[in-house]
Design an enzyme around this catalytic site. Structure first.
Site, short mmCIF file in Angstrom:
data_model
loop_
_atom_site.label_atom_id
_atom_site.label_comp_id
_atom_site.label_asym_id
_atom_site.label_seq_id
_atom_site.Cartn_x
_atom_site.Cartn_y
_atom_site.Cartn_z
N LYS A 273 0.81 -1.22 0.00
CA LYS A 273 0.00 0.00 0.00
C LYS A 273 0.84 1.27 0.00
O LYS A 273 2.02 1.26 0.27
CB LYS A 273 -1.02 -0.05 1.15
N ARG B 96 -3.49 -10.25 4.72
CA ARG B 96 -3.97 -10.23 3.32
C ARG B 96 -2.86 -9.64 2.45
O ARG B 96 -2.60 -8.44 2.51
CB ARG B 96 -5.24 -9.38 3.25
N1 HH2 Z 1 -7.54 -3.86 0.79
C1 HH2 Z 1 -7.91 -3.87 -0.50
C2 HH2 Z 1 -9.00 -4.63 -0.93
N2 HH2 Z 1 -9.66 -5.42 -0.06
N3 HH2 Z 1 -9.97 -6.25 2.12
C3 HH2 Z 1 -9.62 -6.27 3.42
N4 HH2 Z 1 -10.28 -7.05 4.29
N5 HH2 Z 1 -8.59 -5.50 3.89
C4 HH2 Z 1 -7.86 -4.68 3.07
O1 HH2 Z 1 -6.96 -3.98 3.55
C5 HH2 Z 1 -8.22 -4.63 1.68
C6 HH2 Z 1 -9.30 -5.45 1.24
C7 HH2 Z 1 -7.15 -3.03 -1.49
O2 HH2 Z 1 -6.08 -3.77 -2.03
P1 HH2 Z 1 -6.14 -4.52 -3.44
O3 HH2 Z 1 -7.23 -5.52 -3.46
O4 HH2 Z 1 -4.82 -5.06 -3.75
O5 HH2 Z 1 -6.39 -3.37 -4.49
P2 HH2 Z 1 -7.67 -2.91 -5.31
O6 HH2 Z 1 -8.71 -2.46 -4.33
O7 HH2 Z 1 -7.14 -1.78 -6.15
O8 HH2 Z 1 -8.16 -4.07 -6.12
#
Ligand code: HH2
Length: 279
Positions: free
Chosen positions: A221, A255
């Site tokens: 992040k 995660r």
């Molecule tokens: N962060 C993201 C998405 N889902 N779920 C939980 N429980 N906790 C988190 O910190 C979290 C999450 C954002 O990361 P990512 O899925 O890699 O990116 P994007 O939202 O751009 O798909």
């Protein structure tokens, strides 16, 4: 007393949740796994590397992102979930805020709902989770993805996020969600400045005291980029640092996009914390 023995989630805790985003625009892996075959092989790789849960997402919630219609989200994730459910051997969680998506994903073989809106985005979501009796991750987010990074403010970020998660858990339980199926997540990067994210990481021990497993999603992040001056793909070591910090503070589910280094770091930190080396 460690909190783990009271959890009946059928998950080995602590554990790694491997992320596969079936999206064109996720902040760190957007476009890499949009084809179902690529998502599938990435999920299998993450499990081989140590993931105990695979988290499948079909909508980016990165800062500035727009919502995706449910049918498009489903078209992205369903083929992957259907194929994985028969072959992967670990629980599949679905990263969605929409009841219709959650319902179809559960029918297709997903068994965990990961809702970054903590059941607020879609009024029907709590019913889907309560009826399924499945584990659900309730995450803190201030505002909506589109605007959440526009000058977020808190008096005390740790107090406010703790209070929010307690309230969302109370809401879920009042609507029939089983307490023993709830996971809680402070929502690193969701309506938070770098200072807010650092305060949450430093205060993680207080989240473990809520009595439910704590999920930490710090992987790649932006706050890590602010510290390290690096791009998302270069934040693996920084992410590993957060896994070790989180484990020592009592967090339970990490995660991450890069499973192998985080799984190894988690196991070393766990061995130190518990004073026992497990292979
Ligand atoms: N962060 C993201 C998405 N889902 N779920 C939980 N429980 N906790 C988190 O910190 C979290 C999450 C954002 O990361 P990512 O899925 O890699 O990116 P994007 O939202 O751009 O798909």
């Amino acid at each position: 007393m460690p909190a783990e023995p009271t959890f009946s989630l059928c998950l080995p805790l602590p554990c790694i949740m491997g992320v596969v985003n079936v999206t064109p625009d996720s902040f760190s892996d957007g476009g890499r796994f949009l084809a179902a075959g690529d998502a599938l092989s990435q999920a299998l790789t993450l499990v081989r590397e140590g993931a105990a849960i695979v988290d499948i997402g079909g909508e980016s919630t990165r800062p500035g992102s727009d919502p995706v219609p449910a049918d498009r989200e489903l078209a992205r994730i369903l083929p992957v979930i259907e194929e994985l459910a028969g072959s992967v051997g670990v629980p599949i969680s679905v990263d969605t805020m929409k009841a219709a998506v959650a319902r179809r994903a559960l029918e297709a073989g997903a068994t965990i709902i990961n809702d970054v809106s903590a059941l607020r985005y879609d009024d029907g979501m709590v019913e889907v989770v309560a009826e399924a009796g499945c584990p659900v991750c309730l995450m803190h987010m201030k505002g909506q993805p589109k605007t959440m990074q526009d000058d977020p403010r808190y008096d005390d970020v740790v107090d406010e996020v703790l209070g929010f998660l307690e309230a969302r858990m109370a809401f879920a339980l009042a609507r029939g969600v089983r307490e023993d199926q709830v996971l809680l997540d402070p929502g690193i990067g969701f309506g938070k400045t770098v200072a807010h994210n650092l305060a949450l990481l430093a205060g993680l021990g207080r989240f473990a005291a809520l009595g439910r497993p704590v999920v930490l999603g710090a992987s790649r992040k932006r706050f890590l980029g602010a510290i390290l001056g690096s791009e998302p793909g270069e934040r693996v070591t920084g992410t590993v640092a957060t896994t070790v910090i989180g484990l020592m503070a009592g967090a339970h589910v990490f995660r991450v996009h890069d499973v192998k280094p985080n799984f190894e770091a988690m196991r070393v930190a766990l061995a130190v914390r518990e004073g026992v080396a497990t292979s």
